[in-house]
Design an enzyme around this catalytic site. Structure first.
Site, PDB file in Angstrom:
ATOM      1  N   GLU A 200      -6.084 -10.813  -0.869  1.00  0.00           N
ATOM      2  CA  GLU A 200      -6.832 -10.513   0.368  1.00  0.00           C
ATOM      3  C   GLU A 200      -8.388 -10.592   0.072  1.00  0.00           C
ATOM      4  OE1 GLU A 200      -5.243  -7.146   2.531  1.00  0.00           O
ATOM      5  OE2 GLU A 200      -3.225  -7.527   2.032  1.00  0.00           O
TER       6      GLU A 200
ATOM      7  N   HIS B 253     -10.285  -5.951  -1.839  1.00  0.00           N
ATOM      8  CA  HIS B 253     -11.314  -5.636  -0.879  1.00  0.00           C
ATOM      9  C   HIS B 253     -12.380  -4.931  -1.666  1.00  0.00           C
ATOM     10  CE1 HIS B 253      -8.861  -7.045   2.349  1.00  0.00           C
ATOM     11  NE2 HIS B 253      -7.724  -6.310   1.798  1.00  0.00           N
TER      12      HIS B 253
ATOM     13  N   ASN C 188       2.018  -5.290  -3.170  1.00  0.00           N
ATOM     14  CA  ASN C 188       0.637  -5.469  -2.782  1.00  0.00           C
ATOM     15  C   ASN C 188      -0.326  -4.478  -2.452  1.00  0.00           C
ATOM     16  OD1 ASN C 188      -1.312  -7.899  -2.071  1.00  0.00           O
ATOM     17  ND2 ASN C 188      -0.987  -7.111   0.107  1.00  0.00           N
TER      18      ASN C 188
ATOM     19  N   GLU D 123       0.901  -1.268   0.060  1.00  0.00           N
ATOM     20  CA  GLU D 123      -0.077  -0.006  -0.096  1.00  0.00           C
ATOM     21  C   GLU D 123       0.677   1.316   0.067  1.00  0.00           C
ATOM     22  OE1 GLU D 123      -2.895  -0.332   3.127  1.00  0.00           O
ATOM     23  OE2 GLU D 123      -3.338  -2.476   2.488  1.00  0.00           O
TER      24      GLU D 123
HETATM   25  O1  G3I Z   1      -3.684  -7.420  19.329  1.00  0.00           O
HETATM   26  C1  G3I Z   1      -4.240  -6.386  19.763  1.00  0.00           C
HETATM   27  C2  G3I Z   1      -4.766  -6.739  21.134  1.00  0.00           C
HETATM   28  O2  G3I Z   1      -4.027  -7.089  22.108  1.00  0.00           O
HETATM   29  C3  G3I Z   1      -6.036  -5.671  21.662  1.00  0.00           C
HETATM   30  O3  G3I Z   1      -6.367  -6.027  22.852  1.00  0.00           O
HETATM   31  C4  G3I Z   1      -6.799  -5.206  20.543  1.00  0.00           C
HETATM   32  C5  G3I Z   1      -7.679  -4.272  20.735  1.00  0.00           C
HETATM   33  O4  G3I Z   1      -8.056  -3.604  19.845  1.00  0.00           O
HETATM   34  O5  G3I Z   1      -6.272  -5.089  19.269  1.00  0.00           O
HETATM   35  C6  G3I Z   1      -5.412  -6.160  18.804  1.00  0.00           C
HETATM   36  O6  G3I Z   1      -4.589  -5.597  17.570  1.00  0.00           O
HETATM   37  C7  G3I Z   1      -5.555  -5.774  16.494  1.00  0.00           C
HETATM   38  C8  G3I Z   1      -4.667  -6.511  15.609  1.00  0.00           C
HETATM   39  O7  G3I Z   1      -5.651  -6.313  14.310  1.00  0.00           O
HETATM   40  C9  G3I Z   1      -4.969  -8.069  15.700  1.00  0.00           C
HETATM   41  O8  G3I Z   1      -6.135  -8.484  15.925  1.00  0.00           O
HETATM   42  C10 G3I Z   1      -5.573  -4.190  16.171  1.00  0.00           C
HETATM   43  O9  G3I Z   1      -6.332  -3.414  16.995  1.00  0.00           O
HETATM   44  C11 G3I Z   1      -6.426  -4.156  14.739  1.00  0.00           C
HETATM   45  O10 G3I Z   1      -6.203  -2.726  14.135  1.00  0.00           O
HETATM   46  C12 G3I Z   1      -5.623  -5.182  13.737  1.00  0.00           C
HETATM   47  O11 G3I Z   1      -6.399  -5.083  12.371  1.00  0.00           O
HETATM   48  C13 G3I Z   1      -5.506  -5.699  11.167  1.00  0.00           C
HETATM   49  C14 G3I Z   1      -5.646  -4.626  10.195  1.00  0.00           C
HETATM   50  O12 G3I Z   1      -4.789  -5.063   9.051  1.00  0.00           O
HETATM   51  C15 G3I Z   1      -4.627  -3.296  10.732  1.00  0.00           C
HETATM   52  O13 G3I Z   1      -4.818  -2.388   9.836  1.00  0.00           O
HETATM   53  C16 G3I Z   1      -6.507  -6.884  10.667  1.00  0.00           C
HETATM   54  O14 G3I Z   1      -6.821  -7.834  11.814  1.00  0.00           O
HETATM   55  C17 G3I Z   1      -5.795  -7.049   9.597  1.00  0.00           C
HETATM   56  O15 G3I Z   1      -6.830  -8.085   8.938  1.00  0.00           O
HETATM   57  C18 G3I Z   1      -5.937  -6.140   8.617  1.00  0.00           C
HETATM   58  O16 G3I Z   1      -5.225  -6.439   7.409  1.00  0.00           O
HETATM   59  C19 G3I Z   1      -4.892  -5.540   6.291  1.00  0.00           C
HETATM   60  C20 G3I Z   1      -3.722  -6.279   5.516  1.00  0.00           C
HETATM   61  O17 G3I Z   1      -2.786  -6.433   6.538  1.00  0.00           O
HETATM   62  C21 G3I Z   1      -3.293  -5.134   4.561  1.00  0.00           C
HETATM   63  N1  G3I Z   1      -4.356  -4.887   3.546  1.00  0.00           N
HETATM   64  C22 G3I Z   1      -5.696  -4.481   4.336  1.00  0.00           C
HETATM   65  C23 G3I Z   1      -5.883  -5.410   5.262  1.00  0.00           C
HETATM   66  C24 G3I Z   1      -7.263  -5.314   5.988  1.00  0.00           C
HETATM   67  O18 G3I Z   1      -7.122  -3.805   6.832  1.00  0.00           O
END
Ligand code: G3I
Length: 400
Positions: free
Chosen positions: A258, A228, A192, A151
């Protein structure tokens, strides 16, 4: 005797059992390398979830959704942590699934020592190279692809002003690819991004990134189309194919990395049918493109999608619902992969129309974590040694 049949053969001979061929089997039969799913560490304690993730009829590949990102792997400078990423890599290996590795350089999920550091171009370049060298070296030989840069672009095709671009300039991109290539010469290196599927300025800028890397004399192997989407916004199969081919013309491969198709809640029969059409067109365009190697969904069940927390009021973007029941999107994907899918009112079953099937025999027993029984299951009912087929619920028995 059923377990000794290939999925395609079983499909022909067992007329009342629907969809005897899975998504990965159908993808391979259609000439792709894999159909896969993202996953995340917290989900793996959900045993029915783990069983389906490990079902290699559907998933021949997995991607860690979070655990290889910078905040996980180098939370403080020079201190590396691979525990969570290794869990996913080990699972893929135990299951006999390919591993797409994700991601080395991204503006999100960066630790504060990176985003708030006081950098010069030289010191940030060194930190970037050190991060990539350590992470890629750790996973050397285990990944089929690395998403090296993720990105880097705005929607209008200009560069996103992340810490790397503002400090180093566009050369951070070839620098990152060069560091990855030096650490593992065999893994395929990907750029990507999302919204490339529409063509236009952002896709043109992504092609320019490929050429920037190539002109620097550095290896770039592929471009990942995140895919997406909102339901009904997916371009036609032919226009998706044209965009994919505009990239393969540069000498790189492509993959959908994705994919998900979010729906405004509550869903309806109409939106679920449109979602099936959208998935069909997406995967169909990959089948139609020489050099499109695979299709990965961003987790497989609505239960663990990232969408609801990011798009309030939207969800249900994946081919299985929150209770792990297949949605119309599942059959849409099979159809896009060339499988004749029965209409809901008939009792005939899915058959492969491709002539290039390489579906593997299931006579040797399912691997550790693999499915070995359950209602409607037509795959192996025994496990490879030393694993035991263990009842999980009426729909899943698993090799444990
Ligand atoms: O691990 C912490 C946890 O300790 C905490 O309690 C909790 C509270 O919010 O947050 C947890 O972290 C989260 C993490 O996912 C793991 O679950 C983050 O808040 C959350 O922001 C994070 O989101 C991820 C996101 O990328 C970040 O921008 C999504 O799971 C993940 O699916 C998403 O994936 C991205 C790709 O990498 C790139 N392309 C877009 C795609 C979707 O956004």
């Amino acid at each position: 005797m059923f377990h000794s049949l290939t999925g395609a053969l079983a499909a022909c001979l067992l007329p009342n059992i629907v969809s005897a061929i899975g998504l990965h089997e159908a993808a391979v039969a259609a000439g792709l390398e894999f159909f896969g799913s993202a996953t995340d560490n917290g989900e793996l304690t959900d045993l029915p979830y783990l069983a389906q993730l490990s079902n290699t009829s559907d998933f021949g590949q997995i991607t860690p959704g979070n655990s290889q990102k910078w905040d996980s792997t180098e939370p403080s400078q020079g201190t590396f942590s691979f525990t969570r990423g290794d869990v996913i890599a080990d699972l893929a290996e135990d299951n006999g699934q390919l591993l797409r590795c994700h991601t080395l350089v991204w503006h999100q999920q960066l630790p504060s020592w990176v985003t708030s550091g006081s950098w010069t171009s030289a010191t940030l370049t060194a930190a970037l190279q050190n991060h990539i060298t350590n992470v890629v070296t750790h996973y050397k030989g285990r990944c089929i692809h690395w998403d090296v840069v993720n990105e880097a672009l705005n929607e209008d095709g200009t560069y996103r002003t992340n810490i790397f671009y503002t400090t180093i300039g566009e050369s951070y991109i070839p620098i990152a690819f060069a560091a990855a290539a030096a650490a593992d010469p065999d893994v395929k290196l990907y750029y990507n991004d999302y919204n490339l599927e529409y063509g236009g300025a952002k896709a043109a800028a992504a092609r320019a990134i490929v050429q920037l890397i190539q002109n620097a004399g550095v290896k770039v192997d592929g471009v990942g189309f995140q895919a997406h989407f909102g339901v009904g916004t997916v371009p036609s199969r032919s226009s998706l194919t044209s965009v994919l081919k505009s990239f393969t013309a540069l000498g790189v491969e492509v993959a959908y990395t994705e994919a998900d198709v979010r729906i405004q809640l509550p869903t309806s029969a109409t939106t679920l049918a449109q979602q099936a059409t959208d998935f069909r067109n997406l995967v169909g365009s990959c089948v139609d493109t020489d050099g499109c190697v695979g299709f990965t969904i961003w987790d497989w069940t609505d239960k663990y999608s990232w969408v609801p927390s990011t798009f309030p009021g939207y969800g249900a973007p994946l081919p299985w619902d929150e209770n792990f029941v297949k949605k119309p999107a599942y059959d849409g994907l099979l159809a896009g992969l060339g499988v004749t899918v029965p209409s809901p009112t008939t009792t005939t079953t899915a058959t492969v129309t491709s002539t290039t099937s390489t579906t593997t025999s299931t006579s040797t027993g399912a691997p550790r974590w693999g499915q070995c029984g359950g209602n409607g299951w037509t795959g192996p009912t025994v496990c490879s040694s030393p694993w035991t087929c263990t009842y999980v619920n009426d729909w899943y028995s698993q090799c444990l």
